[in-house]
Design a protein around this motif. Structure first.
Motif, PDB file in Angstrom:
ATOM      1  N   VAL A   6       7.836   5.015   5.820  1.00 54.90           N
ATOM      2  CA  VAL A   6       7.112   3.753   5.955  1.00 54.90           C
ATOM      3  C   VAL A   6       6.261   3.801   7.213  1.00 54.90           C
ATOM      4  N   PRO A   7       4.975   3.474   7.116  1.00 52.97           N
ATOM      5  CA  PRO A   7       4.172   3.414   8.339  1.00 52.97           C
ATOM      6  C   PRO A   7       4.669   2.291   9.248  1.00 52.97           C
ATOM      7  N   GLN A   8       4.482   2.478  10.547  1.00 55.85           N
ATOM      8  CA  GLN A   8       4.936   1.517  11.547  1.00 55.85           C
ATOM      9  C   GLN A   8       3.729   1.001  12.325  1.00 55.85           C
ATOM     10  N   ALA A  27       5.301  -1.446   8.404  1.00 55.48           N
ATOM     11  CA  ALA A  27       4.077  -1.977   7.792  1.00 55.48           C
ATOM     12  C   ALA A  27       4.269  -2.101   6.290  1.00 55.48           C
ATOM     13  N   VAL A  28       5.176  -2.974   5.908  1.00 54.69           N
ATOM     14  CA  VAL A  28       5.420  -3.239   4.493  1.00 54.69           C
ATOM     15  C   VAL A  28       5.201  -4.724   4.248  1.00 54.69           C
ATOM     16  N   PRO A  88      -1.791  -0.164  14.991  1.00 60.03           N
ATOM     17  CA  PRO A  88      -1.273   0.193  13.671  1.00 60.03           C
ATOM     18  C   PRO A  88      -1.166   1.703  13.538  1.00 60.03           C
ATOM     19  N   SER A  89      -0.226   2.147  12.727  1.00 55.85           N
ATOM     20  CA  SER A  89      -0.039   3.585  12.563  1.00 55.85           C
ATOM     21  C   SER A  89      -0.926   4.125  11.456  1.00 55.85           C
ATOM     22  N   ASN A  90      -0.952   5.434  11.392  1.00 52.16           N
ATOM     23  CA  ASN A  90      -1.647   6.094  10.296  1.00 52.16           C
ATOM     24  C   ASN A  90      -0.851   5.908   9.017  1.00 52.16           C
ATOM     25  N   VAL A  91      -1.529   6.005   7.904  1.00 50.50           N
ATOM     26  CA  VAL A  91      -0.844   5.975   6.619  1.00 50.50           C
ATOM     27  C   VAL A  91      -0.156   7.321   6.439  1.00 50.50           C
ATOM     28  N   VAL A  92       1.101   7.282   6.060  1.00 51.20           N
ATOM     29  CA  VAL A  92       1.868   8.508   5.906  1.00 51.20           C
ATOM     30  C   VAL A  92       2.240   8.713   4.442  1.00 51.20           C
TER      31      VAL A  92
END
Length: 130
Positions: A114-116, A59-60, A106-110
């Protein structure tokens, strides 16, 4: 030893949207066994195959937003190998065309890394050369 000179990418027309960091295909070729009054298992009926896959993308940049917009619009895309050199993939040729996204996660913000985002997809046209 793999040299990892290739990677899977999502292409929308001629534009590359994102590299794929994880790709999990699932083939389903259902058969229904036929029985008769005289005997069991006299034959089968082959039903249409389905090809689904889950892809995970980092998620970039605008990649996840572009894929989410593609999903909500019902747009089609293709999964391709970015370069033709290298011997690191299981398949020699991937021909996944007319793909559609059926759901997104969508993944959680980490804090680190990098979130996936994961996308569940179906392909209407499939050609695989091993």
């Amino acid at each position: 030893m793999p040299d990892w000179n290739t990677r899977l990418e999502v292409k929308l027309g001629d534009a590359t949207i994102t590299p794929i960091s994880s790709f999990t295909p699932t083939f389903n070729v259902p058969h229904t066994v036929l029985h008769s009054i005289e005997a069991d298992n006299v034959g089968f009926v082959r039903q249409p195959f389905t090809f689904t896959f889950t892809m995970t993308v980092p998620a970039v940049g605008p990649a996840v937003a572009d894929l989410t917009e593609l999903a909500t619009a019902g747009g089609e895309f293709a999964v391709v190998v970015a370069e033709k050199n290298g011997t690191d993939w299981t398949f020699n040729s991937l021909k996944f065309a007319r793909c559609v996204i059926t759901s997104a996660n969508p993944s959680n913000v980490v804090v680190d890394g990098v979130p996936q985002a994961s996308f569940n997809c179906s392909a209407l046209t499939v050609g695989v050369e091993a």
